[in-house]
Write a protein that holds these residues in place. Structure first.
Motif, PDB file in Angstrom:
ATOM      1  N   GLN A   1       0.841  -1.184   0.000  1.00 49.70           N
ATOM      2  CA  GLN A   1       0.000   0.000   0.000  1.00 49.70           C
ATOM      3  C   GLN A   1       0.879   1.236   0.000  1.00 49.70           C
ATOM      4  O   GLN A   1       1.664   1.452   0.929  1.00 49.70           O
ATOM      5  CB  GLN A   1      -0.933   0.016   1.210  1.00 49.70           C
ATOM      6  CG  GLN A   1      -1.983   1.110   1.148  1.00 49.70           C
ATOM      7  CD  GLN A   1      -3.112   0.883   2.133  1.00 49.70           C
ATOM      8  OE1 GLN A   1      -3.001   0.111   3.078  1.00 49.70           O
ATOM      9  NE2 GLN A   1      -4.226   1.576   1.908  1.00 49.70           N
ATOM     10  N   ALA A   2       0.748   2.008  -1.062  1.00 52.14           N
ATOM     11  CA  ALA A   2       1.472   3.268  -1.178  1.00 52.14           C
ATOM     12  C   ALA A   2       0.604   4.392  -0.608  1.00 52.14           C
ATOM     13  O   ALA A   2      -0.626   4.260  -0.549  1.00 52.14           O
ATOM     14  CB  ALA A   2       1.811   3.539  -2.637  1.00 52.14           C
ATOM     15  N   PRO A   3       1.216   5.487  -0.204  1.00 48.71           N
ATOM     16  CA  PRO A   3       0.433   6.599   0.356  1.00 48.71           C
ATOM     17  C   PRO A   3      -0.653   7.067  -0.600  1.00 48.71           C
ATOM     18  O   PRO A   3      -0.395   7.287  -1.786  1.00 48.71           O
ATOM     19  CB  PRO A   3       1.493   7.688   0.570  1.00 48.71           C
ATOM     20  CG  PRO A   3       2.758   6.947   0.744  1.00 48.71           C
ATOM     21  CD  PRO A   3       2.661   5.754  -0.166  1.00 48.71           C
ATOM     22  N   GLY A   4      -1.876   7.175  -0.077  1.00 50.82           N
ATOM     23  CA  GLY A   4      -2.971   7.661  -0.879  1.00 50.82           C
ATOM     24  C   GLY A   4      -3.560   6.653  -1.845  1.00 50.82           C
ATOM     25  O   GLY A   4      -4.449   6.991  -2.629  1.00 50.82           O
ATOM     26  N   LYS A   5      -3.071   5.409  -1.771  1.00 49.82           N
ATOM     27  CA  LYS A   5      -3.571   4.383  -2.689  1.00 49.82           C
ATOM     28  C   LYS A   5      -4.158   3.215  -1.920  1.00 49.82           C
ATOM     29  O   LYS A   5      -3.883   3.023  -0.736  1.00 49.82           O
ATOM     30  CB  LYS A   5      -2.446   3.901  -3.606  1.00 49.82           C
ATOM     31  CG  LYS A   5      -1.924   4.965  -4.555  1.00 49.82           C
ATOM     32  CD  LYS A   5      -0.935   4.372  -5.542  1.00 49.82           C
ATOM     33  CE  LYS A   5      -0.457   5.408  -6.536  1.00 49.82           C
ATOM     34  NZ  LYS A   5       0.496   4.826  -7.526  1.00 49.82           N
TER      35      LYS A   5
ATOM     36  N   GLN B   1       8.305  -1.146   5.552  1.00 49.03           N
ATOM     37  CA  GLN B   1       8.419  -0.075   4.563  1.00 49.03           C
ATOM     38  C   GLN B   1       9.510  -0.391   3.558  1.00 49.03           C
ATOM     39  O   GLN B   1      10.640  -0.726   3.935  1.00 49.03           O
ATOM     40  CB  GLN B   1       8.728   1.255   5.258  1.00 49.03           C
ATOM     41  CG  GLN B   1       8.959   2.423   4.310  1.00 49.03           C
ATOM     42  CD  GLN B   1       7.682   2.878   3.618  1.00 49.03           C
ATOM     43  OE1 GLN B   1       6.647   3.053   4.256  1.00 49.03           O
ATOM     44  NE2 GLN B   1       7.758   3.078   2.298  1.00 49.03           N
ATOM     45  N   VAL B   2       9.165  -0.251   2.287  1.00 53.37           N
ATOM     46  CA  VAL B   2      10.132  -0.355   1.203  1.00 53.37           C
ATOM     47  C   VAL B   2      10.147   0.986   0.477  1.00 53.37           C
ATOM     48  O   VAL B   2       9.103   1.461   0.021  1.00 53.37           O
ATOM     49  CB  VAL B   2       9.771  -1.483   0.224  1.00 53.37           C
ATOM     50  CG1 VAL B   2      10.673  -1.430  -1.006  1.00 53.37           C
ATOM     51  CG2 VAL B   2       9.882  -2.832   0.913  1.00 53.37           C
ATOM     52  N   THR B   3      11.317   1.585   0.398  1.00 51.99           N
ATOM     53  CA  THR B   3      11.470   2.861  -0.283  1.00 51.99           C
ATOM     54  C   THR B   3      12.519   2.716  -1.377  1.00 51.99           C
ATOM     55  O   THR B   3      13.657   2.315  -1.097  1.00 51.99           O
ATOM     56  CB  THR B   3      11.886   3.972   0.687  1.00 51.99           C
ATOM     57  OG1 THR B   3      10.905   4.088   1.733  1.00 51.99           O
ATOM     58  CG2 THR B   3      11.994   5.310  -0.030  1.00 51.99           C
ATOM     59  N   VAL B   4      12.118   3.023  -2.596  1.00 50.63           N
ATOM     60  CA  VAL B   4      13.023   2.943  -3.743  1.00 50.63           C
ATOM     61  C   VAL B   4      13.299   4.365  -4.214  1.00 50.63           C
ATOM     62  O   VAL B   4      12.427   5.037  -4.758  1.00 50.63           O
ATOM     63  CB  VAL B   4      12.428   2.100  -4.876  1.00 50.63           C
ATOM     64  CG1 VAL B   4      13.449   1.950  -6.003  1.00 50.63           C
ATOM     65  CG2 VAL B   4      11.983   0.738  -4.353  1.00 50.63           C
TER      66      VAL B   4
ATOM     67  N   LEU C   1      14.016  -3.055  -8.750  1.00 45.53           N
ATOM     68  CA  LEU C   1      13.031  -2.214  -8.082  1.00 45.53           C
ATOM     69  C   LEU C   1      12.937  -0.834  -8.721  1.00 45.53           C
ATOM     70  O   LEU C   1      13.929  -0.278  -9.207  1.00 45.53           O
ATOM     71  CB  LEU C   1      13.365  -2.099  -6.599  1.00 45.53           C
ATOM     72  CG  LEU C   1      13.010  -3.354  -5.788  1.00 45.53           C
ATOM     73  CD1 LEU C   1      13.706  -3.354  -4.445  1.00 45.53           C
ATOM     74  CD2 LEU C   1      11.507  -3.455  -5.603  1.00 45.53           C
ATOM     75  N   LYS C   2      11.716  -0.323  -8.706  1.00 48.03           N
ATOM     76  CA  LYS C   2      11.415   0.970  -9.310  1.00 48.03           C
ATOM     77  C   LYS C   2      10.863   1.904  -8.229  1.00 48.03           C
ATOM     78  O   LYS C   2      10.318   1.439  -7.230  1.00 48.03           O
ATOM     79  CB  LYS C   2      10.360   0.802 -10.399  1.00 48.03           C
ATOM     80  CG  LYS C   2      10.708  -0.233 -11.451  1.00 48.03           C
ATOM     81  CD  LYS C   2       9.538  -0.459 -12.392  1.00 48.03           C
ATOM     82  CE  LYS C   2       9.828  -1.548 -13.402  1.00 48.03           C
ATOM     83  NZ  LYS C   2       8.675  -1.772 -14.317  1.00 48.03           N
ATOM     84  N   PRO C   3      10.952   3.192  -8.431  1.00 44.48           N
ATOM     85  CA  PRO C   3      10.377   4.122  -7.444  1.00 44.48           C
ATOM     86  C   PRO C   3       8.902   3.847  -7.173  1.00 44.48           C
ATOM     87  O   PRO C   3       8.439   4.024  -6.038  1.00 44.48           O
ATOM     88  CB  PRO C   3      10.588   5.481  -8.103  1.00 44.48           C
ATOM     89  CG  PRO C   3      11.814   5.306  -8.940  1.00 44.48           C
ATOM     90  CD  PRO C   3      11.711   3.904  -9.471  1.00 44.48           C
ATOM     91  N   GLU C   4       8.182   3.386  -8.166  1.00 42.73           N
ATOM     92  CA  GLU C   4       6.754   3.096  -7.970  1.00 42.73           C
ATOM     93  C   GLU C   4       6.498   1.851  -7.132  1.00 42.73           C
ATOM     94  O   GLU C   4       5.356   1.548  -6.793  1.00 42.73           O
ATOM     95  CB  GLU C   4       6.025   2.983  -9.313  1.00 42.73           C
ATOM     96  CG  GLU C   4       6.679   2.049 -10.305  1.00 42.73           C
ATOM     97  CD  GLU C   4       7.566   2.798 -11.289  1.00 42.73           C
ATOM     98  OE1 GLU C   4       8.332   3.696 -10.859  1.00 42.73           O
ATOM     99  OE2 GLU C   4       7.514   2.435 -12.490  1.00 42.73           O
ATOM    100  N   ASP C   5       7.551   1.124  -6.796  1.00 44.32           N
ATOM    101  CA  ASP C   5       7.412  -0.005  -5.868  1.00 44.32           C
ATOM    102  C   ASP C   5       7.445   0.451  -4.414  1.00 44.32           C
ATOM    103  O   ASP C   5       7.244  -0.353  -3.505  1.00 44.32           O
ATOM    104  CB  ASP C   5       8.545  -1.021  -6.092  1.00 44.32           C
ATOM    105  CG  ASP C   5       8.445  -1.709  -7.438  1.00 44.32           C
ATOM    106  OD1 ASP C   5       9.510  -1.867  -8.076  1.00 44.32           O
ATOM    107  OD2 ASP C   5       7.333  -2.099  -7.839  1.00 44.32           O
ATOM    108  N   THR C   6       7.692   1.731  -4.201  1.00 47.62           N
ATOM    109  CA  THR C   6       7.709   2.265  -2.846  1.00 47.62           C
ATOM    110  C   THR C   6       6.341   2.116  -2.197  1.00 47.62           C
ATOM    111  O   THR C   6       5.330   2.555  -2.747  1.00 47.62           O
ATOM    112  CB  THR C   6       8.119   3.748  -2.862  1.00 47.62           C
ATOM    113  OG1 THR C   6       9.464   3.859  -3.337  1.00 47.62           O
ATOM    114  CG2 THR C   6       8.018   4.359  -1.473  1.00 47.62           C
TER     115      THR C   6
END
Length: 123
Positions: free
Chosen positions: A39-43, A118-121, A86-91
């Motif tokens: 789950q990404a912020p706002g999604k 938490q996973v941050t790319v 991994l891509k930034p959108e995998d954050t």
């Protein structure tokens, strides 16, 4: 109480890899289906992958196929999610869900959830 526990998240650069782990203390994963969600912020929560209790069935969301691999080590009573390229959108916060039954990549099918990791790319 059936309570999954996730670990392995962190900060990684684009193109890098991480391996997430999910255990369920006090329960044998041989009898549990495990699903990974994020789950990404706002999604909304999004399905990533699942593996059946016997390990013989796995499913992936289309956007993760070829980059993510789910596996189960019964000796260590742990399910892994290997994430490559991994891509930034995998954050996102990645959650482990557990259930008795089939292996769907649908969050409504799971009644037992971990607290997430938490996973941050990012570069």
């Amino acid at each position: 109480q059936l309570q999954p526990v996730e670990s392995g998240g962190g900060l990684v650069q684009p193109g890098g890899s991480l391996r997430l782990s999910c255990t369920v203390p006090g329960f044998t994963l041989q009898y549990l289906t495990i699903g990974w969600f994020r789950q990404a912020p706002g999604k909304e929560r999004e399905g990533v992958s699942c593996i059946s209790s016997g390990g013989g069935t796995t499913h992936y969301a289309d956007s993760m196929k070829g980059r993510f691999t789910i596996s189960k080590d019964n000796a260590k009573n742990t399910v892994y999610l290997q994430m490559n390229s991994l891509k930034p959108e995998d954050t996102a916060v990645y959650y482990c869900g557990a259930e008795y039954g089939p292996c769907p990549v649908v969050s409504d099918a799971y009644n037992y959830w971990g607290q997430g990791t938490q996973v941050t790319v990012s570069s």
